[in-house]
Design a protein around this motif. Structure first.
Motif, PDB file in Angstrom:
ATOM      1  N   UNK A  64      31.383 -52.739 -14.215  1.00 35.64           N
ATOM      2  CA  UNK A  64      30.799 -52.610 -12.866  1.00 35.64           C
ATOM      3  C   UNK A  64      30.821 -53.903 -12.064  1.00 35.64           C
ATOM      4  N   UNK A  65      31.121 -55.044 -12.685  1.00 36.52           N
ATOM      5  CA  UNK A  65      31.105 -56.318 -11.960  1.00 36.52           C
ATOM      6  C   UNK A  65      32.476 -56.997 -11.947  1.00 36.52           C
ATOM      7  N   UNK A  66      33.511 -56.278 -12.349  1.00 39.06           N
ATOM      8  CA  UNK A  66      34.827 -56.916 -12.444  1.00 39.06           C
ATOM      9  C   UNK A  66      35.400 -57.301 -11.084  1.00 39.06           C
TER      10      UNK A  66
ATOM     11  N   UNK B 151      34.787 -61.256  12.492  1.00 42.29           N
ATOM     12  CA  UNK B 151      34.222 -61.384  11.148  1.00 42.29           C
ATOM     13  C   UNK B 151      35.310 -61.090  10.114  1.00 42.29           C
ATOM     14  N   UNK B 152      35.353 -61.849   9.010  1.00 43.18           N
ATOM     15  CA  UNK B 152      36.385 -61.608   7.999  1.00 43.18           C
ATOM     16  C   UNK B 152      36.149 -60.301   7.264  1.00 43.18           C
ATOM     17  N   UNK B 153      37.229 -59.692   6.795  1.00 42.62           N
ATOM     18  CA  UNK B 153      37.139 -58.473   6.004  1.00 42.62           C
ATOM     19  C   UNK B 153      37.508 -58.813   4.552  1.00 42.62           C
ATOM     20  N   UNK B 154      36.664 -58.381   3.613  1.00 42.03           N
ATOM     21  CA  UNK B 154      36.892 -58.705   2.204  1.00 42.03           C
ATOM     22  C   UNK B 154      36.157 -57.714   1.329  1.00 42.03           C
ATOM     23  N   UNK B 155      36.450 -57.746   0.045  1.00 40.36           N
ATOM     24  CA  UNK B 155      35.739 -56.873  -0.890  1.00 40.36           C
ATOM     25  C   UNK B 155      34.317 -57.382  -1.096  1.00 40.36           C
ATOM     26  N   UNK B 156      33.484 -56.500  -1.621  1.00 39.76           N
ATOM     27  CA  UNK B 156      32.121 -56.909  -1.935  1.00 39.76           C
ATOM     28  C   UNK B 156      32.092 -58.039  -2.950  1.00 39.76           C
ATOM     29  N   UNK B 157      33.006 -58.006  -3.932  1.00 33.10           N
ATOM     30  CA  UNK B 157      33.082 -59.077  -4.919  1.00 33.10           C
ATOM     31  C   UNK B 157      33.414 -60.411  -4.273  1.00 33.10           C
ATOM     32  N   UNK B 158      34.358 -60.392  -3.336  1.00 32.34           N
ATOM     33  CA  UNK B 158      34.708 -61.619  -2.619  1.00 32.34           C
ATOM     34  C   UNK B 158      33.544 -62.113  -1.769  1.00 32.34           C
ATOM     35  N   UNK B 159      32.788 -61.192  -1.199  1.00 29.04           N
ATOM     36  CA  UNK B 159      31.618 -61.571  -0.395  1.00 29.04           C
ATOM     37  C   UNK B 159      30.551 -62.235  -1.262  1.00 29.04           C
TER      38      UNK B 159
ATOM     39  N   UNK C  62      27.786 -46.338  -9.561  1.00 29.23           N
ATOM     40  CA  UNK C  62      28.356 -46.012  -8.252  1.00 29.23           C
ATOM     41  C   UNK C  62      27.309 -45.371  -7.350  1.00 29.23           C
ATOM     42  N   UNK C  63      27.457 -45.599  -6.061  1.00 31.62           N
ATOM     43  CA  UNK C  63      26.480 -45.135  -5.082  1.00 31.62           C
ATOM     44  C   UNK C  63      26.190 -43.641  -5.210  1.00 31.62           C
ATOM     45  N   UNK C  64      27.229 -42.864  -5.451  1.00 31.62           N
ATOM     46  CA  UNK C  64      27.048 -41.413  -5.504  1.00 31.62           C
ATOM     47  C   UNK C  64      26.236 -40.971  -6.718  1.00 31.62           C
ATOM     48  N   UNK C  65      26.091 -41.861  -7.722  1.00 31.78           N
ATOM     49  CA  UNK C  65      25.366 -41.497  -8.936  1.00 31.78           C
ATOM     50  C   UNK C  65      23.929 -42.007  -8.960  1.00 31.78           C
ATOM     51  N   UNK C  66      23.550 -42.810  -7.975  1.00 33.66           N
ATOM     52  CA  UNK C  66      22.210 -43.388  -7.967  1.00 33.66           C
ATOM     53  C   UNK C  66      21.137 -42.316  -7.891  1.00 33.66           C
ATOM     54  N   UNK C  67      20.140 -42.444  -8.737  1.00 33.00           N
ATOM     55  CA  UNK C  67      18.989 -41.552  -8.698  1.00 33.00           C
ATOM     56  C   UNK C  67      19.194 -40.185  -9.307  1.00 33.00           C
ATOM     57  N   UNK C  68      20.379 -39.913  -9.837  1.00 32.95           N
ATOM     58  CA  UNK C  68      20.649 -38.569 -10.362  1.00 32.95           C
ATOM     59  C   UNK C  68      20.341 -38.434 -11.844  1.00 32.95           C
ATOM     60  N   UNK C  69      20.205 -39.554 -12.545  1.00 34.95           N
ATOM     61  CA  UNK C  69      19.913 -39.531 -13.976  1.00 34.95           C
ATOM     62  C   UNK C  69      20.924 -38.652 -14.711  1.00 34.95           C
ATOM     63  N   UNK C  70      22.200 -38.846 -14.346  1.00 30.81           N
ATOM     64  CA  UNK C  70      23.249 -37.968 -14.871  1.00 30.81           C
ATOM     65  C   UNK C  70      23.911 -38.467 -16.135  1.00 30.81           C
TER      66      UNK C  70
ATOM     67  N   UNK D 220      23.989 -54.554  -6.827  1.00 32.32           N
ATOM     68  CA  UNK D 220      25.018 -54.018  -5.946  1.00 32.32           C
ATOM     69  C   UNK D 220      25.805 -52.949  -6.697  1.00 32.32           C
ATOM     70  N   UNK D 221      25.935 -51.742  -6.132  1.00 34.40           N
ATOM     71  CA  UNK D 221      26.699 -50.686  -6.804  1.00 34.40           C
ATOM     72  C   UNK D 221      28.164 -51.081  -7.031  1.00 34.40           C
ATOM     73  N   UNK D 222      28.696 -50.482  -8.062  1.00 31.91           N
ATOM     74  CA  UNK D 222      30.072 -50.696  -8.499  1.00 31.91           C
ATOM     75  C   UNK D 222      31.062 -50.523  -7.337  1.00 31.91           C
ATOM     76  N   UNK D 223      30.963 -49.425  -6.598  1.00 32.61           N
ATOM     77  CA  UNK D 223      31.914 -49.150  -5.520  1.00 32.61           C
ATOM     78  C   UNK D 223      31.739 -50.116  -4.349  1.00 32.61           C
ATOM     79  N   UNK D 224      30.513 -50.576  -4.098  1.00 33.63           N
ATOM     80  CA  UNK D 224      30.287 -51.541  -3.017  1.00 33.63           C
ATOM     81  C   UNK D 224      30.984 -52.863  -3.317  1.00 33.63           C
ATOM     82  N   UNK D 225      31.011 -53.253  -4.572  1.00 30.75           N
ATOM     83  CA  UNK D 225      31.712 -54.488  -4.946  1.00 30.75           C
ATOM     84  C   UNK D 225      33.223 -54.344  -4.833  1.00 30.75           C
ATOM     85  N   UNK D 226      33.740 -53.130  -5.065  1.00 32.32           N
ATOM     86  CA  UNK D 226      35.196 -52.918  -5.009  1.00 32.32           C
ATOM     87  C   UNK D 226      35.701 -52.740  -3.587  1.00 32.32           C
TER      88      UNK D 226
END
Length: 543
Positions: free
Chosen positions: A29-31, A1-9, A104-112, A164-170
């Motif tokens: 977040x979508x760059x 399977x190819x390996x690529x960034x979430x943005x490329x996927x 980012x995934x680590x910030x989801x649901x924290x309302x920070x 899709x979270x910011x970090x998942x795309x990167x």
């Protein structure tokens, strides 16, 4: 399977699903998706000036092309800005995919209080989507996009969303892609077809009411064949205009807010076949509403709408084209009485309607006849939430499917101009004309810059009464002429167009034909400003 960034996927998944255009505004977040588009030739990026336009343009593209349109926005305010357009696509059963960034995934649901955070974003889109999903890992991206496309192409098409979270795309991941699938349409139950045919053949005065589903399923030929086999007249909703040519001897044109030639036909009908329409409250107005003992045969891909607003004697849950084809094949095996409706009486219904238009809306009727005269049969008219747009539902003759676009019951002010840009991208070699009011045009006039940048040579007719016309008319009709908050100041729209690099024209109503001729010859976006007085809308006239 190819390996690529979430943005490329994301980009590779969209290409494999046959997507031509991606409508977007850049944001942090979508760059990673934007980076994946660098040098891309098969998926074209259209950068717009407001997130709302990403989905309006995707909607217009999909309704003409018959393929999904895709918008990409940042989370939070970006998603919120799309919601009116998502609601319009939902109301019009348009296959539109919203791709949304997330924090980012680590910030989801924290309302920070991180950038663009909304907790919980999926709750915003659920009411205006058929299906939505948050993807947390890069390897899940192709499957989620494939599922979103499948949902839009199964049963009743409606918008979907993938976020899709910011970090998942990167970040990079190993991904597996899916091939685009041809999804067979839902076929009708033979027993429901048998019962429907029995009613239709025995009916004294059968009538067909076709909605947008007849067009979305590409069922126009089958609709015409069934009407001819039964000798049954056809009326359409605004979304269904063009499902049968309105020049056909059995066409009664559009029905809208209790008006249309159907007013004279409906009281005589004993069996009504509804195809791809949910019977909104517009169709339930006096004059066009079904009443007992009239019997309803309801054909729709969405079982939840069948019998919702009027009890169905026979329910046919199926794709409209498949259901109509089965009905045609069965009816042709039966002996059908001839001339249950006389040609002379259908002609009289149409003449009654034209007389009514000339009496109630002479200026609007003349303008709409000018549009029809100047535009080829394959030209596309996008009718905005404005007086001429309202009357076009009743007066504009549509001869081909997918050549008349409205916002259906959602009646979204400001939708028509950006939607028409997407329409023009789907049909670059055909004339596309947007009919919009002065109030609605200013919602998205910044997209003139988009039109000029990408050479989207749309013709936009701005009817200018210096007011939010239908609400001012409402005050004149229903509030003793107490005008407050409905009159507005406008720029010179022709000069505004020129400042953006488009062509600007001004024309009085009687000069519109000449201005349209000039616009049709121009090889650039054109805005024609037409001054009008505030005029009454059809729905402000007692039925």
């Amino acid at each position: 399977m190819p390996r690529m960034t979430g943005g490329e996927a994301v980009v590779e998944s969209l290409k494999r699903e046959g997507v031509e255009y991606l409508f977007s505004i850049p944001g942090v977040q979508i760059m990673a998706v934007f980076d994946a588009l660098y040098g891309e030739k098969d998926l074209r990026l259209i950068t717009v000036r407001h997130e709302q336009s990403t989905i309006y343009m995707a909607d217009g593209y999909s309704r003409v092309k018959g393929r999904p349109g895709v918008g990409l926005v940042v989370p939070g305010p970006g998603v919120q800005n799309t919601l009116a357009a998502m609601g319009t696509a939902y109301a019009c059963s348009s296959p539109v995919l919203l791709l949304a960034g997330q924090v980012e995934s680590m910030d989801l649901g924290k309302d920070g209080g991180v950038l663009h955070e909304v907790n919980d974003q999926l709750d915003m889109v659920r009411p205006v989507t058929k299906w939505c999903r948050r993807v947390m890992r890069g390897e899940e991206i192709p499957g989620a996009i494939h599922e979103a496309m499948g949902q839009m192409n199964t049963g009743r098409p409606r918008p979907t969303e993938v976020e899709i979270p910011w970090d998942t795309l990167r970040n990079s991941a190993e991904v597996e892609f899916f091939s685009r699938e041809a999804i067979p349409p839902a076929e009708p139950d033979p027993e429901s077809i048998r019962r429907a045919v029995e009613l239709l053949v025995k009916a004294q005065k059968p009538l067909i009411w076709a909605g947008g589903g007849a067009i979305l399923s590409d069922g126009s030929a089958e609709l015409r064949d069934l009407a001819e086999a039964l000798g049954a007249p056809v009326v359409t909703t605004p979304e269904g205009k063009g499902a049968i040519s309105e020049d056909h001897l059995l066409s009664l044109g559009g029905g809208y807010y209790g008006f249309g030639a159907i007013r004279w036909a409906m009281p005589q009908a004993d069996v009504v076949l509804a195809v791809g329409t949910r019977f909104t409250w517009q169709q339930q107005r006096p004059g066009t509403a079904l009443k007992p003992p009239q019997k309803l045969i309801h054909l729709d891909a969405d079982p939840s709408v069948i019998g919702k607003n009027y009890p169905a004697e026979v329910a046919i849950v199926a794709d409209a084209q498949a259901g109509l084809r089965a009905l045609v094949e069965a009816v042709r095996k039966e002996k059908v009485a001839k001339e249950r409706w006389l040609t002379s009486e259908l002609d009289q219904f149409r003449q009654n309607h034209q007389n009514w238009l000339q009496e109630k809306a002479p200026l609007q009727y003349d303008i709409i006849k000018t549009l029809r005269k100047e535009l080829a049969d394959d030209a596309i008219l996008v009718a905005g939430v404005t007086n001429i747009g309202y009357w076009a539902n009743l007066a504009y003759t549509v001869r081909r499917p997918r050549t008349y676009i409205t916002s259906s019951y959602f009646a979204t002010l400001g939708y028509s101009f950006p939607t028409a840009l997407g329409v023009k991208l789907a049909a670059p070699d055909r004339p596309v004309v947007c009919v919009v009011g002065d109030g609605g045009f200013l919602y998205a006039c910044g997209e003139l810059a988009t039109a000029v940048k990408y050479g989207i040579n749309l013709i936009t007719i701005v009817f200018n009464d210096q007011a939010f016309g239908s609400t001012k008319s409402d005050q004149l009709v229903n509030f003793r002429g107490r005008i407050v908050g409905t009159e507005i100041n406008n720029p010179d729209f022709a000069k505004l167009a020129e400042l953006f690099g488009a062509k600007g024209l001004k024309a009085k109503p009687e000069q519109l034909g000449k201005a349209l001729d000039e616009a049709l010859e121009a090889q650039r976006p054109v805005v024609i400003e037409v001054p009008l007085p505030t005029l009454i809308a059809p729905f402000q006239i007692p039925p």
